[in-house]
Write a protein that holds these residues in place. Structure first.
Motif, PDB file in Angstrom:
ATOM      1  N   ASN A  60       0.834  -1.198   0.000  1.00  0.00           N
ATOM      2  CA  ASN A  60       0.000   0.000   0.000  1.00  0.00           C
ATOM      3  C   ASN A  60       0.874   1.255   0.000  1.00  0.00           C
ATOM      4  O   ASN A  60       0.385   2.357   0.095  1.00  0.00           O
ATOM      5  CB  ASN A  60      -0.958   0.018   1.195  1.00  0.00           C
ATOM      6  CG  ASN A  60      -0.225   0.182   2.509  1.00  0.00           C
ATOM      7  OD1 ASN A  60       0.965  -0.070   2.605  1.00  0.00           O
ATOM      8  ND2 ASN A  60      -0.945   0.583   3.538  1.00  0.00           N
ATOM      9  N   ASN A  61       2.182   1.062  -0.117  1.00  0.00           N
ATOM     10  CA  ASN A  61       3.155   2.147  -0.127  1.00  0.00           C
ATOM     11  C   ASN A  61       3.647   2.329  -1.561  1.00  0.00           C
ATOM     12  O   ASN A  61       4.428   1.526  -2.061  1.00  0.00           O
ATOM     13  CB  ASN A  61       4.305   1.793   0.814  1.00  0.00           C
ATOM     14  CG  ASN A  61       5.371   2.851   0.888  1.00  0.00           C
ATOM     15  OD1 ASN A  61       5.359   3.812   0.123  1.00  0.00           O
ATOM     16  ND2 ASN A  61       6.308   2.662   1.790  1.00  0.00           N
ATOM     17  N   LYS A  62       3.185   3.379  -2.229  1.00  0.00           N
ATOM     18  CA  LYS A  62       3.516   3.592  -3.637  1.00  0.00           C
ATOM     19  C   LYS A  62       5.017   3.731  -3.872  1.00  0.00           C
ATOM     20  O   LYS A  62       5.519   3.377  -4.927  1.00  0.00           O
ATOM     21  CB  LYS A  62       2.783   4.819  -4.172  1.00  0.00           C
ATOM     22  CG  LYS A  62       2.862   4.964  -5.660  1.00  0.00           C
ATOM     23  CD  LYS A  62       1.988   6.086  -6.164  1.00  0.00           C
ATOM     24  CE  LYS A  62       1.962   6.113  -7.667  1.00  0.00           C
ATOM     25  NZ  LYS A  62       1.043   7.116  -8.180  1.00  0.00           N
ATOM     26  N   SER A  63       5.751   4.226  -2.891  1.00  0.00           N
ATOM     27  CA  SER A  63       7.185   4.416  -3.069  1.00  0.00           C
ATOM     28  C   SER A  63       7.993   3.159  -2.750  1.00  0.00           C
ATOM     29  O   SER A  63       9.207   3.148  -2.903  1.00  0.00           O
ATOM     30  CB  SER A  63       7.678   5.582  -2.210  1.00  0.00           C
ATOM     31  OG  SER A  63       7.495   5.292  -0.838  1.00  0.00           O
ATOM     32  N   TYR A  64       7.323   2.081  -2.296  1.00  0.00           N
ATOM     33  CA  TYR A  64       8.042   0.835  -2.021  1.00  0.00           C
ATOM     34  C   TYR A  64       8.609   0.301  -3.325  1.00  0.00           C
ATOM     35  O   TYR A  64       7.872   0.073  -4.283  1.00  0.00           O
ATOM     36  CB  TYR A  64       7.099  -0.193  -1.386  1.00  0.00           C
ATOM     37  CG  TYR A  64       7.725  -1.549  -1.183  1.00  0.00           C
ATOM     38  CD1 TYR A  64       8.787  -1.713  -0.312  1.00  0.00           C
ATOM     39  CD2 TYR A  64       7.277  -2.656  -1.881  1.00  0.00           C
ATOM     40  CE1 TYR A  64       9.376  -2.944  -0.127  1.00  0.00           C
ATOM     41  CE2 TYR A  64       7.853  -3.896  -1.700  1.00  0.00           C
ATOM     42  CZ  TYR A  64       8.906  -4.034  -0.822  1.00  0.00           C
ATOM     43  OH  TYR A  64       9.493  -5.256  -0.648  1.00  0.00           O
ATOM     44  N   PRO A  65       9.925   0.121  -3.404  1.00  0.00           N
ATOM     45  CA  PRO A  65      10.535  -0.285  -4.674  1.00  0.00           C
ATOM     46  C   PRO A  65      10.315  -1.745  -5.040  1.00  0.00           C
ATOM     47  O   PRO A  65      10.521  -2.140  -6.171  1.00  0.00           O
ATOM     48  CB  PRO A  65      12.023  -0.015  -4.433  1.00  0.00           C
ATOM     49  CG  PRO A  65      12.193  -0.185  -2.958  1.00  0.00           C
ATOM     50  CD  PRO A  65      10.893   0.304  -2.349  1.00  0.00           C
TER      51      PRO A  65
END
Length: 70
Positions: free
Chosen positions: A38-43
């Protein structure tokens, strides 16, 4: 073989522990087939796993990276 999808909400440290445990046969007969965050910046993990982002505001999924074979 149990095929699982791992849900992450942060930096993915628990996911890495699961990946390491599967690789070391501490978790047996299991294959991780995808990751949802749910973390858009999680690579995403440094593997060939498919990684998806879930946007709860629009209630939709977005594919961030695709595995070569799932």
């Amino acid at each position: 073989m149990l095929r699982i999808v791992v849900l992450v909400s942060g930096g993915g440290t628990n996911l890495q522990a699961i990946i390491d445990s599967v690789a070391a046969d501490k978790i047996t007969n299991t294959e991780i087939v995808a990751v949802i965050s749910n973390n858009k910046s999680y690579p995403g993990p440094n593997t060939s796993l498919s990684t998806m982002f879930y946007n709860y505001n629009s209630n939709s999924f977005f594919l961030k990276s695709s595995a070569t074979s799932v």
